[in-house]
Design a protein around this motif. Sequence first.
Motif, PDB file in Angstrom:
ATOM      1  N   ALA A 123       0.826  -1.205   0.000  1.00 11.36           N
ATOM      2  CA  ALA A 123       0.000   0.000   0.000  1.00 11.36           C
ATOM      3  C   ALA A 123       0.863   1.260   0.000  1.00 11.36           C
ATOM      4  CB  ALA A 123      -0.930  -0.006   1.205  1.00 11.36           C
ATOM      5  N   GLU A 124       1.949   1.230   0.800  1.00 10.91           N
ATOM      6  CA  GLU A 124       2.839   2.392   0.829  1.00 10.91           C
ATOM      7  C   GLU A 124       3.512   2.604  -0.527  1.00 10.91           C
ATOM      8  OE1 GLU A 124       5.493   1.621   4.007  1.00 10.91           O
ATOM      9  OE2 GLU A 124       4.065   2.190   5.593  1.00 10.91           O
ATOM     10  N   ALA A 125       3.958   1.483  -1.138  1.00  9.34           N
ATOM     11  CA  ALA A 125       4.590   1.603  -2.449  1.00  9.34           C
ATOM     12  C   ALA A 125       3.597   2.134  -3.479  1.00  9.34           C
ATOM     13  CB  ALA A 125       5.146   0.243  -2.888  1.00  9.34           C
ATOM     14  N   GLN A 126       2.381   1.618  -3.422  1.00 12.01           N
ATOM     15  CA  GLN A 126       1.359   2.091  -4.362  1.00 12.01           C
ATOM     16  C   GLN A 126       1.036   3.561  -4.127  1.00 12.01           C
ATOM     17  OE1 GLN A 126      -2.236  -0.193  -4.250  1.00 12.01           O
ATOM     18  NE2 GLN A 126      -3.199   0.949  -5.930  1.00 12.01           N
ATOM     19  N   ALA A 127       0.951   3.936  -2.825  1.00 12.87           N
ATOM     20  CA  ALA A 127       0.666   5.337  -2.515  1.00 12.87           C
ATOM     21  C   ALA A 127       1.794   6.245  -3.004  1.00 12.87           C
ATOM     22  CB  ALA A 127       0.466   5.502  -1.016  1.00 12.87           C
ATOM     23  N   ALA A 128       3.058   5.769  -2.820  1.00 10.32           N
ATOM     24  CA  ALA A 128       4.184   6.578  -3.295  1.00 10.32           C
ATOM     25  C   ALA A 128       4.157   6.708  -4.813  1.00 10.32           C
ATOM     26  CB  ALA A 128       5.500   5.940  -2.840  1.00 10.32           C
ATOM     27  N   ALA A 129       3.854   5.593  -5.489  1.00  7.51           N
ATOM     28  CA  ALA A 129       3.786   5.648  -6.955  1.00  7.51           C
ATOM     29  C   ALA A 129       2.664   6.565  -7.412  1.00  7.51           C
ATOM     30  CB  ALA A 129       3.584   4.232  -7.515  1.00  7.51           C
ATOM     31  N   GLU A 130       1.523   6.471  -6.737  1.00  2.00           N
ATOM     32  CA  GLU A 130       0.407   7.341  -7.106  1.00  2.00           C
ATOM     33  C   GLU A 130       0.732   8.803  -6.832  1.00  2.00           C
ATOM     34  OE1 GLU A 130      -2.897   5.888  -4.932  1.00  2.00           O
ATOM     35  OE2 GLU A 130      -3.230   4.139  -6.230  1.00  2.00           O
ATOM     36  N   ALA A 131       1.421   9.043  -5.693  1.00  2.65           N
ATOM     37  CA  ALA A 131       1.800  10.422  -5.385  1.00  2.65           C
ATOM     38  C   ALA A 131       2.775  10.974  -6.431  1.00  2.65           C
ATOM     39  CB  ALA A 131       2.424  10.489  -3.992  1.00  2.65           C
ATOM     40  N   LYS A 132       3.733  10.116  -6.831  1.00  2.65           N
ATOM     41  CA  LYS A 132       4.687  10.562  -7.851  1.00  2.65           C
ATOM     42  C   LYS A 132       3.979  10.820  -9.173  1.00  2.65           C
ATOM     43  CE  LYS A 132       8.994   9.275 -10.119  1.00  2.65           C
ATOM     44  NZ  LYS A 132      10.047   8.237 -10.250  1.00  2.65           N
ATOM     45  N   ALA A 133       3.080   9.908  -9.531  1.00  2.00           N
ATOM     46  CA  ALA A 133       2.335  10.097 -10.775  1.00  2.00           C
ATOM     47  C   ALA A 133       1.490  11.363 -10.722  1.00  2.00           C
ATOM     48  CB  ALA A 133       1.448   8.871 -11.041  1.00  2.00           C
ATOM     49  N   ALA A 134       0.867  11.586  -9.542  1.00  3.46           N
ATOM     50  CA  ALA A 134       0.057  12.796  -9.401  1.00  3.46           C
ATOM     51  C   ALA A 134       0.919  14.050  -9.492  1.00  3.46           C
ATOM     52  CB  ALA A 134      -0.683  12.763  -8.069  1.00  3.46           C
ATOM     53  N   GLU A 135       2.124  13.970  -8.904  1.00  3.84           N
ATOM     54  CA  GLU A 135       3.027  15.124  -8.969  1.00  3.84           C
ATOM     55  C   GLU A 135       3.455  15.390 -10.406  1.00  3.84           C
ATOM     56  OE1 GLU A 135       7.314  16.545  -7.059  1.00  3.84           O
ATOM     57  OE2 GLU A 135       6.395  14.626  -6.505  1.00  3.84           O
ATOM     58  N   GLU A 136       3.785  14.299 -11.101  1.00  2.00           N
ATOM     59  CA  GLU A 136       4.177  14.477 -12.498  1.00  2.00           C
ATOM     60  C   GLU A 136       3.018  15.012 -13.342  1.00  2.00           C
ATOM     61  OE1 GLU A 136       5.593  10.704 -13.681  1.00  2.00           O
ATOM     62  OE2 GLU A 136       7.529  10.888 -12.639  1.00  2.00           O
ATOM     63  N   ALA A 137       1.826  14.487 -13.049  1.00  2.00           N
ATOM     64  CA  ALA A 137       0.661  14.965 -13.802  1.00  2.00           C
ATOM     65  C   ALA A 137       0.397  16.435 -13.509  1.00  2.00           C
ATOM     66  CB  ALA A 137      -0.564  14.130 -13.435  1.00  2.00           C
ATOM     67  N   ALA A 138       0.565  16.819 -12.232  1.00  3.82           N
ATOM     68  CA  ALA A 138       0.359  18.222 -11.874  1.00  3.82           C
ATOM     69  C   ALA A 138       1.384  19.113 -12.566  1.00  3.82           C
ATOM     70  CB  ALA A 138       0.436  18.385 -10.367  1.00  3.82           C
ATOM     71  N   ALA A 139       2.643  18.635 -12.603  1.00  2.00           N
ATOM     72  CA  ALA A 139       3.677  19.427 -13.262  1.00  2.00           C
ATOM     73  C   ALA A 139       3.393  19.559 -14.757  1.00  2.00           C
ATOM     74  CB  ALA A 139       5.044  18.782 -13.035  1.00  2.00           C
ATOM     75  N   ALA A 140       2.961  18.437 -15.364  1.00  6.19           N
ATOM     76  CA  ALA A 140       2.646  18.486 -16.795  1.00  6.19           C
ATOM     77  C   ALA A 140       1.464  19.415 -17.062  1.00  6.19           C
ATOM     78  CB  ALA A 140       2.339  17.080 -17.303  1.00  6.19           C
ATOM     79  N   LYS A 141       0.477  19.338 -16.155  1.00 10.08           N
ATOM     80  CA  LYS A 141      -0.682  20.206 -16.326  1.00 10.08           C
ATOM     81  C   LYS A 141      -0.301  21.673 -16.178  1.00 10.08           C
ATOM     82  CE  LYS A 141      -5.344  20.982 -14.565  1.00 10.08           C
ATOM     83  NZ  LYS A 141      -6.379  20.576 -13.582  1.00 10.08           N
ATOM     84  N   ALA A 142       0.550  21.935 -15.185  1.00 11.17           N
ATOM     85  CA  ALA A 142       0.997  23.314 -15.005  1.00 11.17           C
ATOM     86  C   ALA A 142       1.757  23.819 -16.225  1.00 11.17           C
ATOM     87  CB  ALA A 142       1.871  23.403 -13.754  1.00 11.17           C
ATOM     88  N   GLU A 143       2.588  22.921 -16.795  1.00 11.41           N
ATOM     89  CA  GLU A 143       3.325  23.315 -17.989  1.00 11.41           C
ATOM     90  C   GLU A 143       2.382  23.573 -19.155  1.00 11.41           C
ATOM     91  OE1 GLU A 143       6.626  24.154 -20.420  1.00 11.41           O
ATOM     92  OE2 GLU A 143       6.335  24.094 -18.242  1.00 11.41           O
ATOM     93  N   GLN A 144       1.373  22.690 -19.279  1.00 16.62           N
ATOM     94  CA  GLN A 144       0.405  22.905 -20.351  1.00 16.62           C
ATOM     95  C   GLN A 144      -0.363  24.210 -20.166  1.00 16.62           C
ATOM     96  OE1 GLN A 144      -2.034  19.417 -20.345  1.00 16.62           O
ATOM     97  NE2 GLN A 144      -0.447  18.097 -21.266  1.00 16.62           N
TER      98      GLN A 144
END
Length: 350
Positions: free
Chosen positions: A191-212
Amino acid sequence: MASNLPAPEGTEIQEPPTAGAWGEWNPTEDSVRPVRGKHRVARQRGGLARSSTVLGVGVIAAVGAGGIATAQDRPQVAISMPSMPDLPDMPDLPTMTQVLDGDFSGGHGSADDTRHTGAQAGIIPQQAGRGADAGEVLRNRILQQAESQQDAAGAKALADAAQAAQTAAAQEAKAEVDAAQKAADDAKAAAEAQAAAEAKAAEEAAAAKAEQERVAKSAGSYSLPTSAYTLTSHYGVAGSMWSSGYHTGLDFAAPTGTPVKAVAAGKITSAGWSGAYGYRIVLELEDGTEVWYCHLSSMSVTSGSVGAGDTIGRVGATGNVTGPHLHLEVRKGGSTVDPLAWLTSKGLNV
């Protein structure tokens, strides 16, 4: 002939004295009790000693033997005996083994004959049972002791089995607890690994969205390529300093290190050393227009997308120059156009 009847109840049998202890033993009519009926000992089933008849016979035999032994040393005395009817043959007395085994038939007659004979001989059940009582008590005591030992062994075996079962149950419970704990730990780690992966994905998605969003915001807007500048050479000026024979760009003279910005949103397609142009960055806009930034002292962004107003490098004096400045070229379809006219068409006040 001595009687084999037991002594009447309540009468104590005295052992005959030894020779010389007392006078001559002379039985009389009063001391001799006539015997009626058959002399058979009743047989009782199921006990160590079935009847007291055998005991009575043994006692009477012993008393008679003692009297005979004493009488042998005394003068014979005439004894008058009452006439007795003819008696049937007596069965053989049982052996000691038969007595211990509870078989009192003496080898002759059935159990029913024995009981019948005992009744005819005047042996009442209470008297016959006295000898059996002692045997039964001993037998029951032995059986009770054996049962007690057997019960104790059974109880110990049950206790050992219960202890073994309890130990096995405790070990099984511990194994189940350990397995459950391991499963919980694994689930928690997953669960922690999945949460970390989801958090990283969300961070990357947020960064991509901000760039867009940034690129989208800058799209349709334009910015001057630098600030605090002075225009020194315009597009199309003839001169031997340029290989083409005329100036192909617009020069913005500014101190070395002055920020150079993207004039519009686009993608950097080239960044590096370019001979007479020195360090150069090529920015391709969405409509295919290329903007060249030449003679840079440094490059901040060498690839990827940028928005209007983003700093991509610094003013310098690299390549074929006479002083620090930004040489800006605008190309469409591979041909140069006047940068000043193009920037003015985008609403910029150059």
